[in-house]
Scaffold this active site. Structure first.
Site, PDB file in Angstrom:
ATOM      1  N   HIS A 178      -1.497   1.282  -4.181  1.00 43.12           N
ATOM      2  CA  HIS A 178      -2.183   2.532  -4.212  1.00 43.12           C
ATOM      3  C   HIS A 178      -1.169   3.490  -4.918  1.00 43.12           C
ATOM      4  O   HIS A 178      -1.067   4.708  -4.474  1.00 43.12           O
ATOM      5  CB  HIS A 178      -1.878   3.145  -2.632  1.00 43.12           C
ATOM      6  CG  HIS A 178      -3.084   2.330  -1.627  1.00 43.12           C
ATOM      7  ND1 HIS A 178      -2.956   2.334  -0.488  1.00 43.12           N
ATOM      8  CD2 HIS A 178      -4.095   1.698  -2.181  1.00 43.12           C
ATOM      9  CE1 HIS A 178      -4.076   1.810   0.095  1.00 43.12           C
ATOM     10  NE2 HIS A 178      -4.825   1.380  -1.174  1.00 43.12           N
ATOM     11  N   GLN A 205       0.747  -1.268  -0.034  1.00 42.31           N
ATOM     12  CA  GLN A 205       0.022  -0.050  -0.071  1.00 42.31           C
ATOM     13  C   GLN A 205       0.994   1.197  -0.099  1.00 42.31           C
ATOM     14  O   GLN A 205       0.270   2.378  -0.122  1.00 42.31           O
ATOM     15  CB  GLN A 205      -1.002   0.016   1.159  1.00 42.31           C
ATOM     16  CG  GLN A 205      -1.788  -1.132   1.286  1.00 42.31           C
ATOM     17  CD  GLN A 205      -2.390  -1.363   2.657  1.00 42.31           C
ATOM     18  OE1 GLN A 205      -3.642  -0.697   3.196  1.00 42.31           O
ATOM     19  NE2 GLN A 205      -1.735  -1.990   3.780  1.00 42.31           N
ATOM     20  N   ILE A 249       3.458   4.096  -1.039  1.00 46.85           N
ATOM     21  CA  ILE A 249       4.028   4.677  -2.257  1.00 46.85           C
ATOM     22  C   ILE A 249       5.430   5.094  -2.439  1.00 46.85           C
ATOM     23  O   ILE A 249       5.858   5.659  -3.256  1.00 46.85           O
ATOM     24  CB  ILE A 249       3.021   5.901  -2.500  1.00 46.85           C
ATOM     25  CG1 ILE A 249       3.236   6.967  -1.306  1.00 46.85           C
ATOM     26  CG2 ILE A 249       1.663   5.547  -2.758  1.00 46.85           C
ATOM     27  CD1 ILE A 249       2.289   8.236  -1.440  1.00 46.85           C
ATOM     28  N   ASP A 250       5.992   4.560  -1.322  1.00 48.42           N
ATOM     29  CA  ASP A 250       7.673   4.802  -1.317  1.00 48.42           C
ATOM     30  C   ASP A 250       8.081   3.816  -2.232  1.00 48.42           C
ATOM     31  O   ASP A 250       7.595   2.733  -2.626  1.00 48.42           O
ATOM     32  CB  ASP A 250       8.269   4.972   0.288  1.00 48.42           C
ATOM     33  CG  ASP A 250       8.112   3.652   0.899  1.00 48.42           C
ATOM     34  OD1 ASP A 250       8.345   2.499   0.214  1.00 48.42           O
ATOM     35  OD2 ASP A 250       7.498   3.669   2.060  1.00 48.42           O
TER      36      ASP A 250
HETATM   37  N1  APR Z   1       6.874  -2.258  12.616  1.00 48.42           N
HETATM   38  C1  APR Z   1       5.727  -2.684  12.428  1.00 48.42           C
HETATM   39  N2  APR Z   1       4.365  -2.123  12.278  1.00 48.42           N
HETATM   40  C2  APR Z   1       4.593  -0.910  12.742  1.00 48.42           C
HETATM   41  C3  APR Z   1       5.633  -0.119  13.044  1.00 48.42           C
HETATM   42  C4  APR Z   1       6.925  -0.921  12.895  1.00 48.42           C
HETATM   43  N3  APR Z   1       8.137  -0.331  13.346  1.00 48.42           N
HETATM   44  N4  APR Z   1       5.464   1.082  13.175  1.00 48.42           N
HETATM   45  C5  APR Z   1       4.043   1.414  13.061  1.00 48.42           C
HETATM   46  N5  APR Z   1       3.502  -0.018  12.816  1.00 48.42           N
HETATM   47  C6  APR Z   1       2.220  -0.252  12.592  1.00 48.42           C
HETATM   48  C7  APR Z   1       1.197   0.692  13.306  1.00 48.42           C
HETATM   49  O1  APR Z   1       0.854   0.068  14.571  1.00 48.42           O
HETATM   50  C8  APR Z   1      -0.209   0.243  12.510  1.00 48.42           C
HETATM   51  O2  APR Z   1      -0.807  -0.724  12.650  1.00 48.42           O
HETATM   52  O3  APR Z   1       1.860   0.106  11.034  1.00 48.42           O
HETATM   53  C9  APR Z   1       0.608   0.416  11.086  1.00 48.42           C
HETATM   54  C10 APR Z   1       0.220   1.596  10.142  1.00 48.42           C
HETATM   55  O4  APR Z   1      -0.986   1.885   9.910  1.00 48.42           O
HETATM   56  P1  APR Z   1      -1.545   3.065   9.086  1.00 48.42           P
HETATM   57  O5  APR Z   1      -0.577   4.269   9.531  1.00 48.42           O
HETATM   58  O6  APR Z   1      -2.863   3.093   9.025  1.00 48.42           O
HETATM   59  O7  APR Z   1      -0.949   2.635   7.471  1.00 48.42           O
HETATM   60  P2  APR Z   1      -1.557   1.740   6.482  1.00 48.42           P
HETATM   61  O8  APR Z   1      -2.112   0.683   6.889  1.00 48.42           O
HETATM   62  O9  APR Z   1      -0.322   1.508   5.644  1.00 48.42           O
HETATM   63  O10 APR Z   1      -2.426   2.805   5.823  1.00 48.42           O
HETATM   64  C11 APR Z   1      -3.176   2.211   4.442  1.00 48.42           C
HETATM   65  O11 APR Z   1      -4.322   4.405   4.131  1.00 48.42           O
HETATM   66  O12 APR Z   1      -3.994   6.455   4.246  1.00 48.42           O
HETATM   67  C12 APR Z   1      -4.153   5.467   3.377  1.00 48.42           C
HETATM   68  O13 APR Z   1      -3.269   5.313   1.364  1.00 48.42           O
HETATM   69  C13 APR Z   1      -2.915   5.390   2.651  1.00 48.42           C
HETATM   70  O14 APR Z   1      -1.719   3.317   1.984  1.00 48.42           O
HETATM   71  C14 APR Z   1      -2.292   4.122   3.269  1.00 48.42           C
HETATM   72  C15 APR Z   1      -3.561   3.251   3.671  1.00 48.42           C
END
Ligand code: APR
Length: 229
Positions: free
Chosen positions: A105, A87, A89-90
């Site tokens: 994404h 998901q 974009i990096d």
């Molecule tokens: N190691 C493992 N997990 C981690 C770490 C880490 N070092 N740091 C944070 N996390 C976990 C958090 O606990 C959280 O559950 O990664 C998750 C990040 O969640 P989000 O910020 O919601 O990111 P993501 O799930 O990728 O978001 C999905 O939402 O905003 C849109 O398009 C955007 O692709 C993105 C999508």
């Protein structure tokens, strides 16, 4: 064994790329609907372009971490039996050496021409309104999938989920569909499911197993275990 790995912002957190929904996350300072929707782009294109220009420029200062590297190592070992659906974009999976990566994404290092639909590799800014290198129109937008738009590669992803033996979700909150539904889809086709995340995700109960901790530790350990090292 065929494996589908889904990654989210958490896998890049230890590289210094902010997640979205953690306390210091990207959305904390922004309303999602102001920067990540087609409507936002229509109403204030410059704000949206600058938001993504800043994030594109920030890529130069970050590096893949051991979690990205472990997935690249897994691909070198099992080749086409691994598909990474991200998901994110990096470009950190690619920089770690992964080739079979599907950016559902979109990608920061790509621009999309809304006039001719060309996807153009892009490293610079878009806010200064450069013309499309293919058709010349001033119509380039970030090649990212915004809320309300359809993710890339869904047919390919669903086919891979149907054919996989193991589905692994890494560093994603499980808050955004359709990706959040992949675990149930994979399970319904008979795959084993594993979550590697800092904390239980919203869909944690759907996984056969959850391992909690930082991706930079959990992912290399899981790959070692899988490859018998
Ligand atoms: N190691 C493992 N997990 C981690 C770490 C880490 N070092 N740091 C944070 N996390 C976990 C958090 O606990 C959280 O559950 O990664 C998750 C990040 O969640 P989000 O910020 O919601 O990111 P993501 O799930 O990728 O978001 C999905 O939402 O905003 C849109 O398009 C955007 O692709 C993105 C999508």
């Amino acid at each position: 064994m065929r494996i589908v790995v889904l990654t989210g912002a958490g896998i890049s957190a230890e590289s210094g790329v902010p997640t979205f929904r953690d306390a210091d996350g990207l959305w904390a300072g922004h309303r999602v609907e102001d920067v990540a929707t087609p409507e936002a782009f229509e109403h204030q294109p410059e704000v949206v372009q600058r938001f993504y220009d800043t994030r594109r420029a920030a890529l130069a200062a970050v590096e893949p971490n051991p979690a990205h590297e472990a997935l690249a190592r897994l691909e070198r070992a099992i080749g086409d039996d691994l598909l990474v659906v991200t998901q994110n974009i990096d470009d950190l999976h690619e920089r770690a050496g992964s080739h079979r990566v599907l950016h559902m994404h979109g990608a920061l290092l790509s621009a999309l021409c809304v006039a001719c639909r060309e996807q153009v590799p892009w490293t610079g800014d878009l806010a200064d309104q450069p013309p499309c290198p293919r058709c010349g129109a001033v119509a380039l937008r970030p090649d990212v999938v915004w809320f309300g738009e359809i993710p890339y590669g869904m047919d390919h992803i669903l086919e891979a989920l149907e054919g996989c033996d193991l589905f692994v979700s890494i560093g994603t909150s499980g808050a955004v569909y359709p990706a959040a539904g992949f675990v149930q889809a994979a399970a319904s086709y008979g795959a084993r499911t594993l979550e590697l995340n800092l904390e239980p995700s919203e869909g944690s109960v759907y996984f056969d197993e959850s391992r909690l901790g930082p991706a930079g530790e959990l992912v290399p350990a899981w790959v070692d275990q899988l490859l018998g090292r």
